[in-house]
Scaffold this motif. Structure first.
Motif, PDB file in Angstrom:
ATOM      1  N   THR A   3      19.663  45.546  -2.377  1.00 57.78           N
ATOM      2  CA  THR A   3      18.879  45.946  -3.533  1.00 57.78           C
ATOM      3  C   THR A   3      17.798  44.896  -3.761  1.00 57.78           C
ATOM      4  O   THR A   3      18.106  43.706  -3.933  1.00 57.78           O
ATOM      5  N   LEU A   4      16.528  45.345  -3.744  1.00 61.63           N
ATOM      6  CA  LEU A   4      15.400  44.431  -3.840  1.00 61.63           C
ATOM      7  C   LEU A   4      14.566  44.737  -5.081  1.00 61.63           C
ATOM      8  O   LEU A   4      14.455  45.887  -5.488  1.00 61.63           O
ATOM      9  N   LEU A   5      13.976  43.682  -5.665  1.00 66.20           N
ATOM     10  CA  LEU A   5      13.069  43.842  -6.802  1.00 66.20           C
ATOM     11  C   LEU A   5      11.669  43.419  -6.358  1.00 66.20           C
ATOM     12  O   LEU A   5      11.471  42.292  -5.888  1.00 66.20           O
ATOM     13  N   VAL A   6      10.705  44.348  -6.492  1.00 61.85           N
ATOM     14  CA  VAL A   6       9.309  44.072  -6.135  1.00 61.85           C
ATOM     15  C   VAL A   6       8.535  43.839  -7.427  1.00 61.85           C
ATOM     16  O   VAL A   6       8.553  44.672  -8.342  1.00 61.85           O
ATOM     17  N   VAL A   7       7.818  42.692  -7.501  1.00 59.09           N
ATOM     18  CA  VAL A   7       7.094  42.314  -8.713  1.00 59.09           C
ATOM     19  C   VAL A   7       5.614  42.116  -8.368  1.00 59.09           C
ATOM     20  O   VAL A   7       5.284  41.238  -7.567  1.00 59.09           O
ATOM     21  N   ASP A   8       4.749  42.935  -8.968  1.00 58.09           N
ATOM     22  CA  ASP A   8       3.302  42.815  -8.746  1.00 58.09           C
ATOM     23  C   ASP A   8       2.590  43.573  -9.847  1.00 58.09           C
ATOM     24  O   ASP A   8       3.043  44.644 -10.261  1.00 58.09           O
ATOM     25  N   ASP A   9       1.479  43.022 -10.340  1.00 58.04           N
ATOM     26  CA  ASP A   9       0.737  43.719 -11.384  1.00 58.04           C
ATOM     27  C   ASP A   9      -0.127  44.849 -10.821  1.00 58.04           C
ATOM     28  O   ASP A   9      -0.720  45.606 -11.578  1.00 58.04           O
ATOM     29  N   GLY A  22      11.812  50.921   1.589  1.00 53.31           N
ATOM     30  CA  GLY A  22      12.666  52.110   1.461  1.00 53.31           C
ATOM     31  C   GLY A  22      12.953  52.753   2.801  1.00 53.31           C
ATOM     32  O   GLY A  22      14.073  53.226   3.055  1.00 53.31           O
ATOM     33  N   ARG A  23      11.940  52.787   3.683  1.00 58.06           N
ATOM     34  CA  ARG A  23      12.151  53.369   5.015  1.00 58.06           C
ATOM     35  C   ARG A  23      13.150  52.548   5.835  1.00 58.06           C
ATOM     36  O   ARG A  23      13.800  53.072   6.746  1.00 58.06           O
ATOM     37  N   ALA A  24      13.255  51.260   5.492  1.00 60.65           N
ATOM     38  CA  ALA A  24      14.218  50.404   6.190  1.00 60.65           C
ATOM     39  C   ALA A  24      15.616  50.522   5.607  1.00 60.65           C
ATOM     40  O   ALA A  24      16.544  49.832   6.066  1.00 60.65           O
ATOM     41  N   GLY A  25      15.783  51.354   4.584  1.00 60.24           N
ATOM     42  CA  GLY A  25      17.102  51.600   4.018  1.00 60.24           C
ATOM     43  C   GLY A  25      17.438  50.800   2.793  1.00 60.24           C
ATOM     44  O   GLY A  25      18.551  50.906   2.261  1.00 60.24           O
ATOM     45  N   HIS A  26      16.515  49.981   2.295  1.00 58.09           N
ATOM     46  CA  HIS A  26      16.782  49.172   1.118  1.00 58.09           C
ATOM     47  C   HIS A  26      16.570  49.980  -0.164  1.00 58.09           C
ATOM     48  O   HIS A  26      15.772  50.922  -0.197  1.00 58.09           O
ATOM     49  N   ARG A  27      17.289  49.578  -1.208  1.00 58.45           N
ATOM     50  CA  ARG A  27      17.073  50.157  -2.540  1.00 58.45           C
ATOM     51  C   ARG A  27      16.082  49.262  -3.273  1.00 58.45           C
ATOM     52  O   ARG A  27      16.304  48.051  -3.375  1.00 58.45           O
ATOM     53  N   VAL A  28      14.991  49.868  -3.782  1.00 57.95           N
ATOM     54  CA  VAL A  28      13.893  49.079  -4.344  1.00 57.95           C
ATOM     55  C   VAL A  28      13.681  49.433  -5.813  1.00 57.95           C
ATOM     56  O   VAL A  28      13.616  50.619  -6.167  1.00 57.95           O
ATOM     57  N   THR A  29      13.601  48.402  -6.671  1.00 60.06           N
ATOM     58  CA  THR A  29      13.177  48.577  -8.057  1.00 60.06           C
ATOM     59  C   THR A  29      11.868  47.806  -8.243  1.00 60.06           C
ATOM     60  O   THR A  29      11.521  46.948  -7.428  1.00 60.06           O
ATOM     61  N   GLU A  30      11.151  48.100  -9.350  1.00 68.71           N
ATOM     62  CA  GLU A  30       9.807  47.527  -9.522  1.00 68.71           C
ATOM     63  C   GLU A  30       9.652  46.904 -10.905  1.00 68.71           C
ATOM     64  O   GLU A  30      10.311  47.317 -11.867  1.00 68.71           O
ATOM     65  N   ALA A  31       8.745  45.902 -10.985  1.00 67.55           N
ATOM     66  CA  ALA A  31       8.355  45.292 -12.261  1.00 67.55           C
ATOM     67  C   ALA A  31       6.874  44.951 -12.186  1.00 67.55           C
ATOM     68  O   ALA A  31       6.372  44.588 -11.125  1.00 67.55           O
ATOM     69  N   GLY A  32       6.184  45.067 -13.334  1.00 72.34           N
ATOM     70  CA  GLY A  32       4.742  44.880 -13.360  1.00 72.34           C
ATOM     71  C   GLY A  32       4.295  43.461 -13.612  1.00 72.34           C
ATOM     72  O   GLY A  32       3.120  43.133 -13.405  1.00 72.34           O
ATOM     73  N   ASP A  33       5.183  42.556 -14.068  1.00 76.05           N
ATOM     74  CA  ASP A  33       4.814  41.146 -14.277  1.00 76.05           C
ATOM     75  C   ASP A  33       6.082  40.305 -14.295  1.00 76.05           C
ATOM     76  O   ASP A  33       7.203  40.821 -14.206  1.00 76.05           O
ATOM     77  N   GLY A  34       5.890  38.969 -14.420  1.00 77.74           N
ATOM     78  CA  GLY A  34       7.035  38.077 -14.349  1.00 77.74           C
ATOM     79  C   GLY A  34       8.025  38.261 -15.475  1.00 77.74           C
ATOM     80  O   GLY A  34       9.242  38.153 -15.263  1.00 77.74           O
TER      81      GLY A  34
END
Length: 552
Positions: A3-9, A22-34
């Protein structure tokens, strides 16, 4: 998988990383800032955090320090994903925060996955011993460099925006189509930074350019560009509605053959469609980006904005031209109607004077002679003869009056539109010696006012046949299609030419079209050389204003 968290504005960057991971099979969540990311890390405990370095609210360095200060999440590894140009300084600060891996934008998917797998396989590195003052100094230098870069980009963007606003103002004030293309090609080339620019519009319903203007060519204008095949290659895509189009190299596209010699191995291309009223009416193309190998997304947005502005102005110019053309036609029509009315009045005056007046004068003379004979007691036989002559004159006077009255308004119209057309066909045949037949499937059930207008149109059609067609026979057919009467007139004459149909100075044709429009109808004229002319009049069974009233 992790499970990975991607952080970028930048939402686009987040979506890109989510797709690759996601294509590599990981579960991805997102955040817009720190700040948002820190909350998600505390709540979800992801196995890896991928964070941008410079973000609003809380940047990547502060995010890592907050994570390392919280024993519950301090062991979660972090990867920096950044486009910072000073990579050495960025890596030094990353190591001081316990971040082992840095991915520099842009990166290929396999490079991203390789770093992610390496980060997942290694424990979090504790923060290196570094003085707070030194960290702050390095951090501030990195932020300052980034801000300087952003300030420079912002200044460039502002200059381009000012130029775009000025170009839009100049375009909006233009009313000459040639000057419009000249303005947009010159302004677009300067704002976008292209070596060459082509602005072209096509005639409605065609694939060839009607007007073309270029900027940056050795020779002004674009004479050879008129012959460019636009039904294939990148121009066909633009004219088909695909816009904007960016290509790193035109390669062997047909348009390349009409361009000046290239200055580099690859010729970058950017094109936008000029679309008005839902129809692509032209293209705006840029070739060879100055100082770069290809055009950017921002260039594409500027090209699209210029094309959209050009389309609006182009549509306004076209409408202005239509209005001026219609006004001129109406002026000519009004003048012709006034002239025709005066000529008709003069003709009727002559008819009354020469025919009715002379016959009445003769009648008066005969009456005078009869009175004299009766007064002197002349022979009864002579009185009878003169009385007969007077009756003959009276009869001819009545007949002349009927003919004049018929010229103003045929009495047959009282019996219906079809009866009047049949009567006029017989009169036409007698007067001009041309065979004229009428075939109708039923009555023409129009109101009195529109019946008169249809009759006048038919009069004009048959007059044109007699004067211009060289025909031997005319055939009139009347049918009813749904709620429309279709009256078709075909002659076997020489056939009208397309340029004669399109000639707006042909007042008879113009008058017929305008009369048809006033009753909600339309006229279509076709001709074939040596095989005659067909005029089709379509009139709705119910008047348009009444039909609208019934729907309400």
């Amino acid at each position: 998988m992790a499970t990975l968290l991607v952080v970028d504005d930048n939402a686009s960057i987040r979506k890109l990383l989510a797709a690759v991971l996601g294509r590599a099979g990981h579960r991805v969540t997102e955040a817009g800032d720190g700040a948002e990311a820190l909350e998600r890390v505390r709540d979800d405990h992801p196995e890896l955090v991928i964070a941008d370095v410079l973000m609003p609210t809380m940047d990547g360095y502060e995010l890592v320090r907050q994570i390392r200060d919280d024993p519950r999440i301090a062991s979660i590894p972090v990867v920096f994903f950044t486009a910072v140009y000073h990579e050495q300084e960025a890596r030094r600060l990353a190591e001081s925060c316990g971040v082992r891996h840095v991915i520099t934008k842009p990166a290929k998917p396999e490079a991203i996955l390789s770093v992610v797998e390496a980060a997942l396989g290694s424990p979090a590195q504790p923060s290196a011993t570094i003085k707070a003052e030194e960290f702050t100094r390095e951090h501030r230098r990195l932020l300052t460099d980034k801000l300087s870069q952003k300030a420079e980009e912002l200044e460039i963007a502002n200059l381009r925006l000012e130029a775009l606003v000025e170009a839009s103002r100049n375009l909006a004030a233009e009313r000459d189509p040639e000057q419009l293309l000249q303005l947009v090609s010159a302004a677009g080339r300067e704002i976008i930074g292209a070596r060459l620019c082509i602005a072209g519009t096509r005639a409605p319903g065609t694939w060839s350019f009607h007007r073309v203007h270029t900027s940056g060519f050795d020779q002004p204008g674009g004479a050879s560009l008129h012959e460019i095949p636009t039904n294939c290659g990148v121009l066909a895509r633009l004219l088909g509605g695909e816009s904007p189009i960016r290509l790193k190299d035109l390669a062997v596209d047909p348009i390349a053959q009409s361009l000046p010699a290239a200055r580099s191995a690859e010729r970058a291309f950017l094109g936008a469609a000029i679309r008005s009223s839902g129809v692509v009416s032209g293209v705006l193309c840029f070739v060879e980006k100055l100082g770069s190998e290809e055009f950017t997304d921002d260039d594409g947005r500027i090209a699209a904005a210029l094309a959209a502005q050009t389309a609006v102005v182009w549509e306004n110019i076209r409408r202005d031209e239509d209005l001026r053309r219609s006004a001129e036609q109406l002026r000519r029509l009004a003048a012709d109607l006034r002239r025709t009315r005066e000529e008709e009045r003069a003709r009727l005056a002559r008819e009354v004077q020469e025919r009715v007046g002379q016959q009445l004068a003769g009648l008066r003379s005969e009456l005078k002679e009869l009175r004299r004979d009766l007064e002197i007691g002349g022979a009864a036989r002579e009185a009878v003869r003169r009385s007969a002559a007077m009756m003959d004159l009276v009869d001819r006077t009545v007949e002349a009056a009927q003919q004049i009255s018929g010229a103003l308004r045929p009495e047959m119209l009282d019996l219906g539109c079809l009866a009047a057309i049949e009567w006029h066909a017989r009169e036409f045949q007698t007067r001009y010696g041309l065979r004229c037949t009428v075939k109708a499937e039923g009555e023409i059930g129009l109101d009195a006012e529109r019946s008169v207008q249809v009759f006048r149109i038919m009069q004009e059609i048959l007059t044109n046949v007699a004067l211009h067609s060289g025909a031997n026979a005319v055939r009139i057919s009347v049918v009813e299609e749904e709620d429309t009467y279709v009256i078709e007139t075909h002659d076997d004459g020489i056939g009208i030419l397309p340029q004669e149909i399109a000639d707006s100075k042909t007042m008879g044709l113009l008058a017929m079209h305008e009369t048809a429009r006033t009753i909600g109808g339309e006229i279509h004229i076709t001709g074939e050389l040596g095989r005659g002319t067909t005029v089709t009049l379509r009139v709705p069974r119910v008047a348009p204003d009444r039909a609208a009233g019934s729907r309400q």
